[in-house]
Design an enzyme around this catalytic site. Structure first.
Site, short mmCIF file in Angstrom:
data_model
loop_
_atom_site.label_atom_id
_atom_site.label_comp_id
_atom_site.label_asym_id
_atom_site.label_seq_id
_atom_site.Cartn_x
_atom_site.Cartn_y
_atom_site.Cartn_z
N ASN A 100 0.79 -1.24 0.00
CA ASN A 100 0.00 0.00 0.00
C ASN A 100 0.82 1.29 0.00
OD1 ASN A 100 0.68 -0.49 2.69
ND2 ASN A 100 -1.14 0.55 3.45
N GLU B 216 5.19 -4.41 12.10
CA GLU B 216 4.14 -3.39 12.08
C GLU B 216 2.97 -3.96 11.32
OE1 GLU B 216 3.68 -0.77 13.67
OE2 GLU B 216 5.68 -0.63 14.54
N CYS C 274 -3.09 1.43 6.89
CA CYS C 274 -3.17 0.76 8.19
C CYS C 274 -3.71 1.71 9.24
CB CYS C 274 -1.79 0.26 8.59
SG CYS C 274 -0.55 1.56 8.56
N GLU D 236 9.46 2.21 14.59
CA GLU D 236 10.10 2.61 13.34
C GLU D 236 10.18 4.13 13.29
OE1 GLU D 236 9.46 -0.11 9.92
OE2 GLU D 236 7.39 0.47 10.30
P1 NAD Z 1 0.46 -9.19 3.80
O1 NAD Z 1 0.64 -9.54 5.23
O2 NAD Z 1 -0.39 -10.05 2.97
O3 NAD Z 1 1.88 -9.12 3.05
C1 NAD Z 1 2.92 -8.27 3.48
C2 NAD Z 1 4.24 -8.79 2.96
O4 NAD Z 1 4.56 -10.03 3.60
C3 NAD Z 1 4.25 -9.06 1.46
O5 NAD Z 1 5.51 -8.70 0.92
C4 NAD Z 1 4.06 -10.57 1.41
O6 NAD Z 1 4.55 -11.16 0.23
C5 NAD Z 1 4.87 -11.00 2.60
N1 NAD Z 1 4.55 -12.32 3.14
C6 NAD Z 1 3.36 -12.96 3.14
N2 NAD Z 1 3.48 -14.18 3.73
C7 NAD Z 1 4.77 -14.30 4.11
C8 NAD Z 1 5.51 -15.32 4.78
N3 NAD Z 1 4.93 -16.46 5.19
N4 NAD Z 1 6.82 -15.12 5.02
C9 NAD Z 1 7.41 -13.97 4.63
N5 NAD Z 1 6.77 -12.97 3.99
C10 NAD Z 1 5.46 -13.13 3.74
O7 NAD Z 1 -0.05 -7.68 3.77
P2 NAD Z 1 -0.48 -6.81 2.52
O8 NAD Z 1 -1.80 -7.29 2.02
O9 NAD Z 1 0.65 -6.68 1.58
O10 NAD Z 1 -0.66 -5.37 3.21
C11 NAD Z 1 -1.81 -5.01 3.92
C12 NAD Z 1 -1.57 -5.15 5.41
O11 NAD Z 1 -0.45 -4.35 5.79
C13 NAD Z 1 -2.74 -4.62 6.23
O12 NAD Z 1 -2.98 -5.50 7.30
C14 NAD Z 1 -2.23 -3.28 6.75
O13 NAD Z 1 -2.83 -2.83 7.94
C15 NAD Z 1 -0.77 -3.58 6.94
N6 NAD Z 1 0.03 -2.35 6.99
C16 NAD Z 1 0.54 -1.95 8.19
C17 NAD Z 1 1.27 -0.78 8.28
C18 NAD Z 1 1.88 -0.34 9.59
O14 NAD Z 1 2.80 0.45 9.57
N7 NAD Z 1 1.40 -0.84 10.72
C19 NAD Z 1 1.51 -0.01 7.13
C20 NAD Z 1 0.98 -0.45 5.92
C21 NAD Z 1 0.24 -1.63 5.85
#
Ligand code: NAD
Length: 476
Positions: free
Chosen positions: A146, A244, A278, A456
């Site tokens: 995102n 995060e 998020c 962070e």
């Molecule tokens: P996601 O958890 O599906 O994926 C995030 C990343 O993790 C991707 O690069 C994905 O390929 C990787 N990943 C997935 N499974 C993995 C595994 N088993 N081992 C290692 N890597 C793995 O999230 P998304 O759909 O890309 O993003 C949306 C989520 O991110 C929402 O929950 C949102 O709230 C969160 N987010 C949080 C923040 C914050 O700062 N707290 C900021 C932006 C987005």
């Protein structure tokens, strides 16, 4: 050739296809996926580069980071346009995000100059104690889709500034933007192996990376479910963790609120960036004296929101990022209806000038805190109003969640604002401001299941990207 391993651009066995969510007929490209063996090579390259990079002078590191920032600024329009085309946020936000990434590299370039350690007397005579910081080692950076430019920047910049080597795994949904970012970083004079990138799905490429014994630390942003898997994989080899994760952020609106401010903060927080932040305000908790006026104001403002192609100037809200996310949004709209929530406005698929994942922002009213739409992160342009009777009830509902990222309050009462700052269970609290749109020079992070490990951004990033070293030195 889009995986960067030891200074070489390398192909892969399979590839991911990147499509424009504003226009499904626009294929952005095919990007080769790194195999598990290539991931191991990337980690090994980072390990090999570590002694050299961690020994470079702080001035050399500062200059490299500054060059990266200059290069990102120079290419900001190009990076921003690609980001908007691939992720779907409106063009001005895409370009703004590229500038934000440049500012982050500026900030950490300056942090390189902050070279102080502490000394202490010892309880033993003729002994001096020095407390200093050194790099943590090889850092795996795992990012969501995102914020595909700024978010990796706020991890990669401090990692490099404090002398670490990086293996970056971007989200497989945004490989084109990630490739452009990696190119910009790699061409700024970093020695081979200091910065590497591997593209691929989380369960394959990501899992291979976080499970690698040679990874010393993992900085992850994404969903709670993925965070749990990464934590388990990382802890198995004692990697340092920074996670995060998601949010279900409340915006409390009290009877004494400035109505137009409350409406504006709700619209900004809930629907802009397609609700895919998020920090989005997905729960609008409103006291009864202002409830009807607030709901009417939000509904009226929603009528003027223009959903459309990310690259069109008039667009306020771009498409949902992917088919899977659109299905999830539609599913939650159905869950909300079945739970008895009233869909006051929106929630339909919209026809744009092209075939894209367009969804009208949706507002549920007459909802209760226990409904799934108020407990589970949807990550779309969907918000729910929860009516309450008092400030105390509003606070209790705000805290009635497993998440704790941001929480906002709109009130003209200094007493309630100050009480909320103290008692809202969130890492970031906002007062008379949206829950979204945060600064880059101060720490960021949540509480409860939204975060795990050190904060962070800002100078607090040092706590994750360095290890504290203690030296005892005989002085006689
Ligand atoms: P996601 O958890 O599906 O994926 C995030 C990343 O993790 C991707 O690069 C994905 O390929 C990787 N990943 C997935 N499974 C993995 C595994 N088993 N081992 C290692 N890597 C793995 O999230 P998304 O759909 O890309 O993003 C949306 C989520 O991110 C929402 O929950 C949102 O709230 C969160 N987010 C949080 C923040 C914050 O700062 N707290 C900021 C932006 C987005």
């Amino acid at each position: 050739m889009t995986n960067l391993i030891g200074g070489e651009w390398i192909g892969g066995a399979e590839s991911v296809i990147s499509r424009n969510p504003s226009d499904l007929s626009d294929t952005i490209g095919e990007f080769p996926v790194a195999t598990a063996a290539q991931v191991a090579q990337a980690v090994a390259a980072a390990r090999d580069a570590l002694p050299g990079w961690s020994a470079t002078s702080f001035r050399d590191r500062q200059q490299v980071l500054q060059r990266i920032s200059t290069e990102i600024r120079r290419r900001a329009e190009e990076i921003g346009r690609l980001l908007s085309r691939e992720e779907g946020k409106p063009l001005r936000e895409g370009i703004g995000e590229a500038y934000r990434a440049a500012e982050l590299f500026d900030y950490y370039a300056a942090e390189c100059l902050r070279q102080f350690s502490e000394t202490a007397q010892s309880i033993r005579p003729n002994t001096l104690i020095e407390v200093s910081r050194g790099p943590v080692g090889v850092v795996a950076v795992i990012a969501p889709w995102n914020f595909p430019v700024a978010l990796p920047a706020w991890k990669i910049a401090p990692a490099l500034a404090y002398g670490n080597c990086v293996v970056f795994k971007p989200s497989e949904i945004v490989p084109a933007t990630s490739f452009m970012l990696a190119q910009t970083i790699a061409e700024s004079g970093l020695p081979a192996g200091v910065f590497n990138m591997v593209i691929g799905a989380g369960g394959d490429t990501g899992a291979a990376l976080v499970g690698d014994q040679n990874v010393d630390a993992i900085s992850f942003t994404g969903s709670v479910r993925t965070g749990e898997k990464i934590a388990a994989a990382g802890i198995a080899h004692m990697a340092k963790l920074q996670l995060e994760m998601g949010g279900k952020n409340p915006l409390v609106v009290l009877d004494d609120a400035d109505l137009s401010l409350a409406v504006e903060c709700a619209i900004q927080g809930a629907f802009f960036s397609t609700g895919q932040r998020c920090t989005a305000s997905s729960r609008l908790i409103v006291t009864k004296g202002i409830h009807d006026r607030f709901v009417a104001g939000v509904a009226e403002r929603m009528a003027g929101l223009i959903v459309g192609h990310a690259l069109d100037e008039a667009t306020m809200i771009g498409p949902v990022v992917s088919e899977a996310q659109l299905d999830r949004d539609l599913q939650y709209l159905e869950i909300g209806r079945q739970e008895g929530a009233r869909l006051l406005r929106g929630g339909s698929r919209v026809k744009g000038r092209s075939d894209g994942y367009y969804l009208e922002p949706a507002l549920f009213v007459d909802t209760t805190s226990s409904m799934r739409i108020n407990q589970e992160e949807i990550f779309g342009p969907i918000a729910a109003v929860i009516p309450v009777n008092s400030y105390e009830e509003a606070l209790a509902v705000a805290n009635d969640t497993e998440f704790g990222l941001t929480a906002g309050i709109i009130t003209s009462s200094a007493k309630y604002a100050s009480d909320f700052r103290a008692r809202a269970e969130a890492g970031v609290v906002t007062v008379n401001l949206p829950t979204v749109g945060l600064d880059f020079h101060v720490p960021f992070g949540g509480r409860k299941r939204s975060s795990y490990g050190p904060r962070e951004q800002g100078s607090y990033a040092r706590d994750f990207y360095t290890e504290t070293r203690i030296a005892y030195v005989a002085t006689n």
